[in-house]
Design a protein around this motif. Sequence first.
Motif, mmCIF file in Angstrom:
data_model
loop_
_atom_site.group_PDB
_atom_site.id
_atom_site.type_symbol
_atom_site.label_atom_id
_atom_site.label_comp_id
_atom_site.label_asym_id
_atom_site.label_seq_id
_atom_site.Cartn_x
_atom_site.Cartn_y
_atom_site.Cartn_z
ATOM 1 N N VAL A 182 100.305 -6.483 58.838
ATOM 2 C CA VAL A 182 101.583 -6.770 58.193
ATOM 3 C C VAL A 182 101.996 -5.552 57.362
ATOM 4 O O VAL A 182 101.322 -5.182 56.408
ATOM 5 N N ASP A 183 103.102 -4.935 57.737
ATOM 6 C CA ASP A 183 103.495 -3.694 57.075
ATOM 7 C C ASP A 183 104.397 -3.972 55.879
ATOM 8 O O ASP A 183 104.773 -5.113 55.600
ATOM 9 N N GLU A 184 104.788 -2.890 55.189
ATOM 10 C CA GLU A 184 105.539 -2.980 53.944
ATOM 11 C C GLU A 184 106.966 -3.465 54.116
ATOM 12 O O GLU A 184 107.626 -3.838 53.143
ATOM 13 N N ARG A 240 104.545 -3.471 63.087
ATOM 14 C CA ARG A 240 105.871 -2.888 62.897
ATOM 15 C C ARG A 240 105.630 -1.615 62.096
ATOM 16 O O ARG A 240 105.017 -1.657 61.041
ATOM 17 N N ILE A 241 106.068 -0.478 62.595
ATOM 18 C CA ILE A 241 105.632 0.798 62.040
ATOM 19 C C ILE A 241 105.971 0.895 60.551
ATOM 20 O O ILE A 241 107.044 0.485 60.112
ATOM 21 N N PRO A 242 105.045 1.462 59.760
ATOM 22 C CA PRO A 242 105.289 1.621 58.324
ATOM 23 C C PRO A 242 106.127 2.862 58.034
ATOM 24 O O PRO A 242 106.367 3.695 58.909
ATOM 25 N N PHE A 275 100.915 -3.652 70.219
ATOM 26 C CA PHE A 275 102.362 -3.846 70.241
ATOM 27 C C PHE A 275 102.954 -3.169 69.006
ATOM 28 O O PHE A 275 102.565 -3.474 67.876
ATOM 29 N N LEU A 276 103.894 -2.257 69.226
ATOM 30 C CA LEU A 276 104.570 -1.545 68.148
ATOM 31 C C LEU A 276 106.060 -1.851 68.185
ATOM 32 O O LEU A 276 106.643 -1.982 69.264
ATOM 33 N N SER A 277 106.675 -1.918 67.016
ATOM 34 C CA SER A 277 108.132 -2.054 66.968
ATOM 35 C C SER A 277 108.662 -1.278 65.776
ATOM 36 O O SER A 277 107.934 -0.943 64.841
#
Length: 348
Positions: free
Chosen positions: A24-26, A81-83, A107-109
């Motif tokens: 979980v990114d920022e 999800r990219i930071p 999986f990247l978004s």
Amino acid sequence: MRDLAFALLYDTFKTARTPALWVVDENIDIADIPDGLHGFSAITNRFDVAQALETKGWDYQLNDYLLEAQPREHFASIFLRIPKEKAQGHYLINQSGQLLCHGGSLFLSGMKQEGIKGFIDRAAKLSGQSADLWKADKQTWAGEIRFEGPMGEPLEDKDYRILRPAPQDDHFHFLSKPGIFGWDKIDQGSALLVSHLPSLIQPYSDINCALDLGCGYGYLTLHTGRLLNIPVVATDNNAAAVFACQHNLAQAQRQGDVTLDDCGTHVEGEFPLVICNPPFHSGFSVDNDLTDRFLASAADHLTKTGVAIFVTNLHIPLERKASHFFQRTETMINNGHFKLVRLSLPKK
């Protein structure tokens, strides 16, 4: 969901192979956190996100993304999800490759202006496999990268896990790291507050301790303790910031405690001095509620005869917001870029 990039990622949760890990990114808005899913776990570096994950029934961990402690070659799917910080993103991709089982998928978004296509390309190069791409619109992309064999050269992550020298001044040699907001600089607003702090608190006596809300790597914490020769309680929402601030206090042999918390919600007691440089950015967007939460916490923790000093950019309407929490609001310094606002007589 407010974040289209996360919405694009979340669409794949329901059909993902398990066990699965959500990093979980920022950028996540806690209102967008979905209910926990069977076979999924999550890891976050933010205290407020961890609280929301618990409320939603997730199996989660709260730390500075200690992926090294996760089981190797275990997960069939990992979601990110990219930071904002590139080195942090590279670290998470490198570690994901170690955690995925043979044939597992990363999986990247993210958004085009955030460099999502570059992240996907570099992750594909690491895996040695081409990525499957899809998008919600021209700006919002996602990719699936499978890891099926030996990985290539790790992406440059600037030794993400390790504290390293940050900008220093005449009094302290700070240590910091990627993943902390403003980790590689001395914030000009914080420096302005430090330069005027003794004169701003001059009318107030009996200041024997202080609270630093949103301490980061500890610049305001250490200088407040130095200037006033008092212990400082510091708090931050980010696990990496708390780690760095603790280290800097110990290295400088200053008195103080550092806690992982959301706007000081769980800090006990009242203080005659509260200092704050509110991080009005939450992830990539401006969080209009964040300053209100810092002001509310300052009012809750300030003694009736104490003083709170805030520094903000000029465009933040701090004085108007503060009037809901304090009887007295004074703009003491305006240097054309930042302003120092002195607050007293909390409404409680």
